[in-house]
Design a protein around this motif. Structure first.
Motif, mmCIF file in Angstrom:
data_model
loop_
_atom_site.group_PDB
_atom_site.id
_atom_site.type_symbol
_atom_site.label_atom_id
_atom_site.label_comp_id
_atom_site.label_asym_id
_atom_site.label_seq_id
_atom_site.Cartn_x
_atom_site.Cartn_y
_atom_site.Cartn_z
ATOM 1 N N THR A 201 0.681 -1.124 0.071
ATOM 2 C CA THR A 201 0.069 0.201 0.367
ATOM 3 C C THR A 201 0.655 1.248 -0.088
ATOM 4 N N HIS A 202 0.547 2.300 -0.861
ATOM 5 C CA HIS A 202 0.826 3.654 -0.384
ATOM 6 C C HIS A 202 0.558 4.503 -0.341
ATOM 7 N N ASP A 254 9.806 4.912 -0.563
ATOM 8 C CA ASP A 254 9.316 5.034 -2.087
ATOM 9 C C ASP A 254 10.526 4.039 -3.402
ATOM 10 N N VAL A 269 -4.558 0.540 -2.487
ATOM 11 C CA VAL A 269 -4.339 1.562 -2.630
ATOM 12 C C VAL A 269 -5.247 2.641 -2.358
ATOM 13 N N ALA A 271 -7.456 7.035 -2.677
ATOM 14 C CA ALA A 271 -7.486 7.597 -3.741
ATOM 15 C C ALA A 271 -7.776 8.819 -3.571
ATOM 16 N N ASN A 282 -3.961 10.130 -6.740
ATOM 17 C CA ASN A 282 -3.461 10.295 -5.507
ATOM 18 C C ASN A 282 -2.287 10.461 -5.125
ATOM 19 N N THR A 286 1.933 6.669 -6.781
ATOM 20 C CA THR A 286 1.126 5.916 -6.624
ATOM 21 C C THR A 286 1.316 5.083 -8.091
ATOM 22 N N TYR A 287 1.415 6.267 -9.242
ATOM 23 C CA TYR A 287 1.633 5.623 -11.386
ATOM 24 C C TYR A 287 3.177 4.438 -10.630
ATOM 25 N N VAL A 302 -7.959 0.142 -6.301
ATOM 26 C CA VAL A 302 -8.583 1.151 -5.115
ATOM 27 C C VAL A 302 -9.217 1.675 -4.691
ATOM 28 N N ARG A 344 1.217 14.833 -5.878
ATOM 29 C CA ARG A 344 0.268 13.350 -5.914
ATOM 30 C C ARG A 344 0.655 13.645 -7.536
ATOM 31 N N THR A 347 -2.831 8.238 -11.686
ATOM 32 C CA THR A 347 -2.079 6.708 -12.518
ATOM 33 C C THR A 347 -3.408 6.668 -13.646
#
Lengths: 376, 410
Positions: A201-202, A254, A269, A271, A282, A286-287, A302, A344, A347
């Motif tokens: 998870t991020h 990261d 994740v 959003a 997000n 995340t991307y 998501v 942010r 994605t």
């Protein structure tokens, strides 16, 4: 192409579609006055609703000047202060706070017609949106509520008092609705967590936490890898929360996402906003996590409440209002160095497997469907 | 409330036994038998004076849970149970709103310009809107309308709310009860017809997809596919390459059947699929079940075919009747339970008796004979169903059309 926030400040959500589709339509027969307001005739011809909205839009232009701290009912009242009051509550999401603030506007409104009330609300919501242009869920929440008001007033209530009471009641219960949404998502999503799996998870998301906590409460044994989440250190927070319910957690940098991905069974994740394409906006990183997951054929899930669905269609990473975040570097850096510090990223939908929402488990393509139902 | 038994109990028992013994083969016949059984259940169910729809749903659910447990791998059973539940909910709502409209018409007659009539008409509209909302899947559109509560209470609330509305307005309860049952039975009969016709409905679209002199590849045998190819053969001449589908070799049977209608066929081994795929224009296969995300549960070997097709950019088309459409996502290993068949289909016991289970040297050789593959939605180009061609990403819409979200989990 256009962030809804920018356009919505000059016209009604409905008009954005007309505006976008505008280049396909004949404009030669438009009266001059309408061209000035920047509105094009919708594909279905001039409807009653369209005329009404065009009228609203032009009325609203005149009043735009004194919106930010309007005076309602004699006493000074700022919708922004109201919003900040609600946002201070720990369990309330931003969209919920926005709707609560707008409900407060209705409460104080002295408008004698639904139309008047709508205009007041629109001004208040524009003020809110202008105050924080970067927040997607704030914009989405405002739009959702305004749309609801338009529909309610148009269809059901001729009596302003009854209409107002209904709107206030709905607005006040929205907090509950959002709580329920979180529970629904947790219920739907925990089915996807199976024994022995490892979840990456991020970012810090209350929905994701609720989901994982429910899964562990249902007796599933799994472990979670969370990223550090610089510069906000979201990873540490998530790790603490998860440890408190006994879920084994691994904290990674990261930059360690690709390194760890081979051990991961799924990426989960939250959003900040879900956009029309079905992609998400997000926390930065995340991307890249989604890209790595796609390369290694891992599903990316998501979890997001449906009030985060926003009428945006970012075409690339810079097609959003920027939201810079202060970053501390360990070494002092010379001032000539440019620091790119967006908080942010976007994605695109092709990297997402499924979205868990309170409307059910959706494929990314289902998101635009829901948005069209609401706004068209 | 559920006191009435025995009317259909025996039939259910018989059905469950049959399913458990795997005596029914094929999802179409399973679906048909399920629909017939549920029609029997509905017609034999004695209904209480209030909360009829709820009672009916309860009864169907109770039977549904049993038959699904009897053969959890045949997803068509669960699909039909959910379809019938959806039918009951739908009929209930339409009856309720009908009776409300009737009553407002009456009051209009009595007092043509009066306030009363106008108010009742207004409330009728809003009640109708509300009932429509209760039936609709949750959406962003009615997010703010929805009343917070747990899922369980919501399920209970839906029928009872419409019921009480209807009760306060409709005079003749008895008539309505018979009407509900009658409508539901009629709708189930329609569903049966739909299942019966699904092959021909799918086959009707064959000419749109198969063109002159094309080469089609398939694996194993599917009745839907056979009808589809036969229909295309009426107007087009084309070739079919059939992978035999080890270890059941149903491809051989399909080749025979197609040869009987003068269709040029080539039979290959499953392992030759990749070698052949570059000469093929399209892969068309039948499915066992279609999941809500567009993934396919298909006869074993098809994942490999799908990957080969993707490698050479050959369209991978899946034929499936709507009864194969399953509202669940393949998250749960239970729903993807594979039927593991007897190893005797693969090897003869005699040859390996010294190293199989139970032999003196211990079991060094395991024989696994699964019957299904899961093909992920990314590998599917098109679904052809009775209602037309659909993209995998559109399947969720079909699901929302045919099932109520309350019934996804029984």
């Amino acid at each position: 192409m256009f962030p809804a926030g920018q356009l919505a400040s000059t016209c009604h959500p409905y008009m954005i579609i007309a505006y976008r589709a505008g280049h396909k339509m004949k404009v030669s027969n438009l009266p001059v006055t309408e061209v000035k307001t920047g509105l094009d005739i919708p594909a279905g011809g001039v409807t009653f609703e369209w005329l009404r909205q065009a009228e609203d839009a032009s009325l609203h232009r005149d009043q735009e000047v004194h919106t930010v701290a309007g005076v309602y009912g004699g006493q000074p009242f700022s919708v922004i202060e109201e919003f900040n009051f609600w946002r201070g509550k720990p369990e309330l999401a931003e969209a919920v706070a926005a709707i609560k603030a707008l409900t407060a506007v209705i409460k104080r409104s002295e408008a004698s017609t639904m139309m008047g009330l709508e205009i007041e609300l629109r001004n208040a919501s524009d003020a809110l949106k202008a105050w924080d242009e970067t927040s997607i869920s704030l914009t989405a929440g405002c739009n959702l509520f305004l749309r609801y008001v338009t529909r309610t007033s148009a269809v059901e209530y001729e009596d302003i008092a009854a209409g107002k009471a209904r709107l206030i009641e709905r607005g006040e219960r929205f907090g509950e609705i959002s709580q329920k949404a979180r529970r629904t998502i947790a219920m739907l999503g925990q089915d996807f967590v199976h024994d022995g799996c490892t979840i990456l998870t991020h970012g810090f998301s209350r929905v994701v936490l609720a989901l994982l906590k429910l899964a562990t409460a249902n007796g599933k044994r799994f472990s979670v890898i969370c990223t550090e989440g610089r510069p906000d250190n979201t990873g540490a927070e998530v790790a603490k929360e998860l440890l408190s319910v006994g879920i084994p957690v691994t904290l990674i940098l990261d930059s360690g996402v690709a390194y760890m991905m081979e051990k991961v069974d799924m990426v989960l994740v939250g959003a900040e906003g879900v956009v029309e394409s079905g992609g998400i906006i997000n926390m930065l990183g995340t991307y890249q996590a989604a890209l790595v997951a796609r390369t290694m054929n891992k599903p990316v899930y998501v979890a997001a409440e449906s009030y985060k669905f926003a009428r945006l269609f970012p075409l690339d990473q810079r097609d959003m209002s920027p939201s810079p975040r202060h970053v501390d570097f360990a070494e002092p850096i010379p001032p000539e160095v440019t620091v790119e510090n967006s908080a942010r990223d976007y994605t695109p939908p092709q990297y997402l497997t499924l979205l868990f929402t309170d409307l059910g488990v959706l494929t990314p393509s289902a998101v635009s469907d829901e948005l069209i139902q609401l706004y068209l | 409330m559920v006191g009435t038994t025995s009317g259909y109990e025996a039939a259910v028992d018989q059905f469950v036994t049959k399913m458990r013994r795997r005596q029914v083969v094929g999802s179409q016949s399973s679906a048909k038998l399920t629909a017939e059984l549920l029609r029997l259940v509905v017609s034999h169910q004695r209904l209480p004076s209030s909360g009829q729809a709820a009672a009916l749903i309860e009864a169907v659910k109770a039977v549904g849970v049993r038959i699904i447990a009897a053969n959890p791998i045949e997803l068509a059973l669960g699909n039909i149970v959910r379809r019938v539940l959806h039918i009951i909910r739908e009929e209930d709502v339409s009856l309720a709103s009908d009776s409300i409209l009737d009553s407002t018409l009456d009051s209009d007659d009595e007092d043509e310009f009066g306030n009363v009539a106008r108010r009742s008409a207004l409330s009728a509209v809003s009640v109708a809107a509300a009932t429509r909302n209760t039936l609709r899947a949750p959406s962003l559109y009615n997010l703010l309308e929805s009343v917070p509560g747990t899922a369980a209470t919501q399920v209970a609330r839906v029928p009872s709310a419409t019921e009480s509305e209807a009760r306060s307005r409709s005079g003749d309860r008895n008539l309505m009860s018979r009407k509900l049952k009658h409508n539901v039975i009629e709708a189930i009969t329609e569903l049966l017809q739909e299942i019966d016709n699904c092959h021909s409905q799918v086959a009707e679209q064959a000419l749109e997809h198969i063109h002159q002199n094309e080469v089609i590849l398939t694996l194993g045998r599917s009745v839907t596919l056979r009808e589809f190819l036969k229909e295309a053969k009426k107007k087009r001449s084309f070739q079919v390459v059939i992978a035999e589908g080890a270890p059941r070799y149903q491809g051989h049977m399909l080749a025979r059947e197609l040869a009987d209608v003068d269709l040029q066929t080539t039979v290959i081994t499953d392992s030759a699929v990749f070698a052949m795929i570059s000469r093929v224009n399209m892969v068309i296969v039948g499915a066992h079940a279609v999941m809500a995300n567009g993934g396919v549960v298909a006869p074993v070997g098809l994942h490999m075919v799908a990957l080969a097709a993707r490698r050479h950019a050959v369209p991978f088309v899946v034929l499936a009747g709507v009864h194969k459409l399953c509202p669940q996502y393949p998250h749960n290993p239970d729903t993807l339970l594979n039927d593991l068949k007897s190893p005797s289909e693969i090897i003869d016991f005699g040859e390996f008796s010294d190293c199989l289970d139970g032999s003196p040297g211990g079991s060094r050789t395991h024989v696994v004979n699964p019957s299904f593959d899961y093909v992920p939605p990314e590998l599917v180009s098109l679904f052809i169903t009775d209602t037309g061609g659909h993209n995998p990403s559109y399947v969720y819409r079909l699901v929302a059309e045919y099932y109520s979200p309350e019934d996804y989990v029984l």
